[in-house]
Design an enzyme around this catalytic site. Structure first.
Site, short mmCIF file in Angstrom:
data_model
loop_
_atom_site.label_atom_id
_atom_site.label_comp_id
_atom_site.label_asym_id
_atom_site.label_seq_id
_atom_site.Cartn_x
_atom_site.Cartn_y
_atom_site.Cartn_z
N ARG A 115 -4.51 -46.85 3.23
CA ARG A 115 -4.69 -45.91 4.34
C ARG A 115 -5.98 -45.15 4.08
O ARG A 115 -6.31 -44.83 2.93
CB ARG A 115 -3.52 -44.91 4.43
CG ARG A 115 -2.23 -45.49 4.97
CD ARG A 115 -2.28 -45.72 6.49
NE ARG A 115 -1.01 -46.15 7.03
CZ ARG A 115 -0.68 -47.43 7.25
NH1 ARG A 115 -1.52 -48.39 6.96
NH2 ARG A 115 0.50 -47.74 7.77
N GLU A 157 -9.71 -42.71 11.49
CA GLU A 157 -9.84 -43.88 12.36
C GLU A 157 -9.23 -43.61 13.74
O GLU A 157 -8.25 -42.86 13.83
CB GLU A 157 -9.21 -45.13 11.71
CG GLU A 157 -7.73 -45.04 11.45
CD GLU A 157 -7.21 -46.25 10.67
OE1 GLU A 157 -7.77 -46.61 9.63
OE2 GLU A 157 -6.19 -46.81 11.13
N HIS A 196 -8.80 -51.93 10.82
CA HIS A 196 -7.37 -51.87 10.47
C HIS A 196 -6.65 -53.15 10.94
O HIS A 196 -5.70 -53.08 11.73
CB HIS A 196 -6.71 -50.62 11.08
CG HIS A 196 -5.45 -50.23 10.37
ND1 HIS A 196 -5.04 -48.92 10.22
CD2 HIS A 196 -4.48 -50.98 9.77
CE1 HIS A 196 -3.89 -48.88 9.57
NE2 HIS A 196 -3.53 -50.13 9.28
P1 NAP Z 1 5.22 -50.85 -1.41
O1 NAP Z 1 5.84 -52.17 -1.64
O2 NAP Z 1 6.10 -49.67 -1.25
O3 NAP Z 1 4.21 -50.60 -2.64
C1 NAP Z 1 3.54 -49.41 -2.83
C2 NAP Z 1 3.15 -49.30 -4.28
O4 NAP Z 1 2.38 -48.11 -4.44
C3 NAP Z 1 4.34 -49.22 -5.24
O5 NAP Z 1 4.10 -50.02 -6.36
C4 NAP Z 1 4.36 -47.75 -5.64
O6 NAP Z 1 4.81 -47.57 -6.97
C5 NAP Z 1 2.89 -47.43 -5.59
N1 NAP Z 1 2.67 -45.98 -5.50
C6 NAP Z 1 3.52 -45.03 -5.03
N2 NAP Z 1 2.97 -43.81 -5.20
C7 NAP Z 1 1.78 -44.01 -5.82
C8 NAP Z 1 0.78 -43.14 -6.30
N3 NAP Z 1 0.92 -41.81 -6.19
N4 NAP Z 1 -0.30 -43.68 -6.88
C9 NAP Z 1 -0.44 -45.02 -7.00
N5 NAP Z 1 0.49 -45.90 -6.60
C10 NAP Z 1 1.60 -45.39 -5.99
O7 NAP Z 1 4.27 -50.86 -0.14
P2 NAP Z 1 3.42 -52.08 0.42
O8 NAP Z 1 4.19 -52.83 1.42
O9 NAP Z 1 2.80 -52.81 -0.73
O10 NAP Z 1 2.31 -51.29 1.27
C11 NAP Z 1 1.44 -50.38 0.64
C12 NAP Z 1 0.66 -49.64 1.71
O11 NAP Z 1 -0.27 -50.51 2.31
C13 NAP Z 1 1.50 -49.12 2.88
O12 NAP Z 1 2.14 -47.90 2.56
C14 NAP Z 1 0.48 -49.00 3.98
O13 NAP Z 1 -0.05 -47.70 4.00
C15 NAP Z 1 -0.60 -49.98 3.59
N6 NAP Z 1 -0.70 -51.09 4.54
C16 NAP Z 1 -1.88 -51.33 5.18
C17 NAP Z 1 -2.00 -52.38 6.07
C18 NAP Z 1 -3.28 -52.65 6.79
O14 NAP Z 1 -3.27 -53.25 7.86
N7 NAP Z 1 -4.43 -52.28 6.26
C19 NAP Z 1 -0.89 -53.19 6.35
C20 NAP Z 1 0.29 -52.92 5.69
C21 NAP Z 1 0.39 -51.88 4.78
P3 NAP Z 1 6.40 -47.34 -7.27
O15 NAP Z 1 7.05 -48.64 -6.93
O16 NAP Z 1 6.43 -47.05 -8.73
O17 NAP Z 1 6.83 -46.21 -6.40
#
Ligand code: NAP
Length: 321
Positions: A232, A261, A279
């Protein structure tokens, strides 16, 4: 059986709305905030599920929906939702993280390659007729020989790590907890940046990650370092990024998301060391379709409405579109 009442707070494809209307009694949330508040005061107590995209769900919103059981989100990121308040009320949340992870990881690696091999400028070089005039194009950098730090090794971060492993990159990660993986874990993002040639951001946006990548982290990454943000926008302090680029403190960045954005600072738009995308991390026809299906299916599953009926409805609606 009376159909469960669902709040439609999602800007989804029309066929998804049709499916929702086939399975549930659907109430559409008005766009205007004052009208939405009045609507929720009047209808909120009847609502048992929400189909969600970007609408902000805070404690006040939830207070107006005392019968709410489930939120089914089209997005993986839930930074628009007060998760603590949702959990405190025993409401379950479904998102699409597991559905979009592969395509977002593909986009992240594609951006990393475009950035380090300078594909966007190389394309312009060929089209502009400069090749016969200037000869060989400048050399890029090899991600196969890089140390790459993943910030947030969750569903998407792990899918990226798998791809980078195939490329031969050395991967390490930063996050709140050590995962059951062989990769080196850092409990300090600045130290990870210092030890990396590239940082790829895949953490959620939260108070803990807002401006996580600040001037110190960018300085630690250094003038030969690269940044890829597919998480994000506000995870990066955009002003610090602009300042670092102005001082040649970073080799380049690939950004799919931006702090405000769709507004992008002029300094970033002008800078040819950057690859900028609007995005589109999950933006493939197949994945967006599956994400929309999942919004409906998660609600149907929760309320015990059978899946095949959902499938049949969808097949019929797809034939007519
Ligand atoms: P996810 O499976 O929940 O993974 C998020 C990871 O970030 C987990 O390993 C979590 O660790 C870690 N995390 C939590 N708090 C943190 C912190 N303070 N510092 C560093 N790492 C931290 O989520 P995901 O599906 O991989 O998605 C991640 C993010 O990508 C979403 O939240 C969204 O904002 C973004 N995204 C962007 C797009 C795009 O189109 N650009 C598309 C989809 C998603 P723990 O497991 O230890 O809590």
């Amino acid at each position: 059986m009376t159909r469960p009442i669902i709040l439609n707070a999602a800007d989804l494809p029309e066929w998804t709305h049709e499916e929702l209307r086939t399975l549930f009694t659907v109430l559409d949330l008005p766009d205007d905030p004052a009208a939405a508040r009045a609507f929720l005061q009047e209808q909120g107590s009847r609502i048992r599920g929400i189909a969600l995209r970007k609408t902000k769900i805070d404690a006040a919103f939830l207070d107006a929906l005392p019968s709410l059981e489930i939120i089914s989100s089209y997005s993986a990121g839930l930074d628009n939702v007060d998760i603590g308040a949702v959990r405190a009320r025993g409401v379950s949340i479904e998102n699409t993280s597991h559905i979009l992870a592969e395509d977002v990881a593909n986009a992240a690696v594609g951006l990393a390659l475009a950035l380090t091999r300078d594909f966007v400028n190389a394309d312009a070089f060929v089209r502009s007729g400069q090749w016969p005039v200037q000869g060989q194009y400048r050399l890029g950098r090899s991600i196969s020989r890089m140390k790459i730090g993943i910030v947030g090794l969750g569903t998407i971060g792990s899918a990226i790590a798998k791809r980078l492993h195939a490329f031969g990159s050395q991967v390490a990660y930063f996050g709140p907890s050590r995962k059951a993986v062989e990769l080196p874990w850092y409990d300090d993002v600045t130290r990870l940046a210092h030890d990396s040639d590239m940082l790829i951001l895949t953490c959620p946006l939260s108070p803990a990650t807002h401006h996580l990548v600040n001037a110190d982290v960018i300085r630690a990454l250094g003038p030969d370092g690269f940044l890829v943000n597919i998480a994000r926008g506000p995870v990066v302090d955009e002003r610090a990024l602009v300042a670092a680029l102005a001082a040649d403190g970073l080799a380049g960045a690939a950004l799919d998301v931006f702090e405000h954005e769709p507004e992008v600072p002029e300094a970033l738009l002008r800078d040819r060391r950057l690859v900028l995308t609007p995005h589109i991390g999950s933006g493939t026809q197949e994945t967006r379709h599956a994400m929309a299906e999942h919004v409906v299916d998660a609600l149907a599953r929760h309320f015990g409405i059978d899946g095949p009926r959902t499938r049949a409805t969808r097949a019929a609606s797809l034939q007519t579109t």
